[in-house]
Design a protein around this motif. Sequence first.
Motif, PDB file in Angstrom:
ATOM      1  N   GLU A 290     -55.282  41.300 -21.496  1.00  0.00           N
ATOM      2  CA  GLU A 290     -54.117  40.773 -20.780  1.00  0.00           C
ATOM      3  C   GLU A 290     -54.292  39.328 -20.334  1.00  0.00           C
ATOM      4  OE1 GLU A 290     -53.335  43.436 -17.571  1.00  0.00           O
ATOM      5  OE2 GLU A 290     -53.218  45.198 -18.881  1.00  0.00           O
ATOM      6  N   GLU A 291     -55.505  38.965 -19.913  1.00  0.00           N
ATOM      7  CA  GLU A 291     -55.669  37.662 -19.264  1.00  0.00           C
ATOM      8  C   GLU A 291     -56.780  36.791 -19.850  1.00  0.00           C
ATOM      9  OE1 GLU A 291     -55.544  37.736 -14.985  1.00  0.00           O
ATOM     10  OE2 GLU A 291     -54.630  39.725 -14.969  1.00  0.00           O
ATOM     11  N   GLY A 292     -57.610  37.328 -20.735  1.00  0.00           N
ATOM     12  CA  GLY A 292     -58.666  36.533 -21.331  1.00  0.00           C
ATOM     13  C   GLY A 292     -59.997  36.675 -20.619  1.00  0.00           C
ATOM     14  N   ILE A 293     -61.049  36.143 -21.263  1.00  0.00           N
ATOM     15  CA  ILE A 293     -62.403  36.363 -20.789  1.00  0.00           C
ATOM     16  C   ILE A 293     -62.648  35.776 -19.400  1.00  0.00           C
ATOM     17  CG2 ILE A 293     -63.234  34.299 -22.001  1.00  0.00           C
ATOM     18  CD1 ILE A 293     -65.121  37.587 -21.172  1.00  0.00           C
ATOM     19  N   ASN A 294     -62.021  34.646 -19.078  1.00  0.00           N
ATOM     20  CA  ASN A 294     -62.268  34.031 -17.772  1.00  0.00           C
ATOM     21  C   ASN A 294     -61.773  34.890 -16.610  1.00  0.00           C
ATOM     22  OD1 ASN A 294     -63.489  31.778 -18.918  1.00  0.00           O
ATOM     23  ND2 ASN A 294     -61.557  30.660 -19.088  1.00  0.00           N
ATOM     24  N   ALA A 295     -60.873  35.818 -16.916  1.00  0.00           N
ATOM     25  CA  ALA A 295     -60.329  36.679 -15.868  1.00  0.00           C
ATOM     26  C   ALA A 295     -61.202  37.899 -15.599  1.00  0.00           C
ATOM     27  CB  ALA A 295     -58.918  37.142 -16.243  1.00  0.00           C
ATOM     28  N   VAL A 296     -62.170  38.143 -16.462  1.00  0.00           N
ATOM     29  CA  VAL A 296     -63.021  39.324 -16.293  1.00  0.00           C
ATOM     30  C   VAL A 296     -64.113  39.005 -15.277  1.00  0.00           C
ATOM     31  CG1 VAL A 296     -64.500  41.016 -17.426  1.00  0.00           C
ATOM     32  CG2 VAL A 296     -62.542  40.062 -18.654  1.00  0.00           C
ATOM     33  N   THR A 297     -63.836  39.308 -14.022  1.00  0.00           N
ATOM     34  CA  THR A 297     -64.786  39.087 -12.939  1.00  0.00           C
ATOM     35  C   THR A 297     -64.947  40.384 -12.163  1.00  0.00           C
ATOM     36  OG1 THR A 297     -63.087  38.467 -11.330  1.00  0.00           O
ATOM     37  CG2 THR A 297     -63.989  36.693 -12.713  1.00  0.00           C
TER      38      THR A 297
ATOM     39  N   HIS B 158     -58.750  42.261 -29.737  1.00  0.00           N
ATOM     40  CA  HIS B 158     -58.910  41.911 -28.329  1.00  0.00           C
ATOM     41  C   HIS B 158     -58.837  40.395 -28.133  1.00  0.00           C
ATOM     42  CE1 HIS B 158     -60.113  46.014 -27.347  1.00  0.00           C
ATOM     43  NE2 HIS B 158     -60.774  45.993 -28.478  1.00  0.00           N
ATOM     44  N   ARG B 159     -58.101  39.995 -27.130  1.00  0.00           N
ATOM     45  CA  ARG B 159     -58.021  38.585 -26.794  1.00  0.00           C
ATOM     46  C   ARG B 159     -59.431  38.042 -26.526  1.00  0.00           C
ATOM     47  NH1 ARG B 159     -54.118  36.147 -22.019  1.00  0.00           N
ATOM     48  NH2 ARG B 159     -54.873  33.995 -22.071  1.00  0.00           N
ATOM     49  N   ASP B 160     -59.726  36.874 -27.111  1.00  0.00           N
ATOM     50  CA  ASP B 160     -61.060  36.270 -26.985  1.00  0.00           C
ATOM     51  C   ASP B 160     -62.151  37.215 -27.484  1.00  0.00           C
ATOM     52  OD1 ASP B 160     -59.947  33.994 -25.764  1.00  0.00           O
ATOM     53  OD2 ASP B 160     -60.162  34.854 -23.765  1.00  0.00           O
TER      54      ASP B 160
END
Length: 210
Positions: free
Chosen positions: A20-27, A95-97
Amino acid sequence: MTKGITRARIVETALQLLDEEGINAVTARALADRLGVRAPALYWHVGSKQEILDEMATEIHRRVARQLEAELQCDSWHEGFAIYARVLRREYLKHRDGARTFSGARVTDVDVLRAQETFLRRWTSSGLSLADIGAAGQLVRSFVVGFAIEEQDRGQAGGQGYSIAARDDVLGAEIPLVAGTGKLVLSPPDERFERYVEIILTGLEATLSR
């Protein structure tokens, strides 16, 4: 330990967040919010963001292994690596990114590694050395990762991506060969992928048969 939170559920939620939001959003904080817990609760199951990425990559490579088990029935290493390249690219593109996220992570499930034994045994029996198979695998995997990263970056850029027309205007008419090679970038990616994989494998076959 927080009830209802499992390693598998964290990975599933992380993959959803990635798409949904990309790798930078996976926190850890974003995952905790989605799971309805505080971030420290995640660390009962995963010790760091890298460990989350490793588990995400492991799940993707489980899926790759299952597809290879179904599709990889040939004795030819040439055709086998072509199938591997297609399966890996297909899974990354879901999957995105995807390629950027999963390519450098560590696979934590030993069963994913054990699954390789069958076709490695088959290919070494055909006369190819294990060292050559390993080199071929690394080369094919590196190509797929690079191709998929570029493919996803172009796709996610939308209308802000690479413009052949703008490039040709800058280059001018006096260098038609350079302009011609640029147009190859916009040929259908499936066609380019298959052509490039075949070039790589044919080159490997010629080199390894010496």
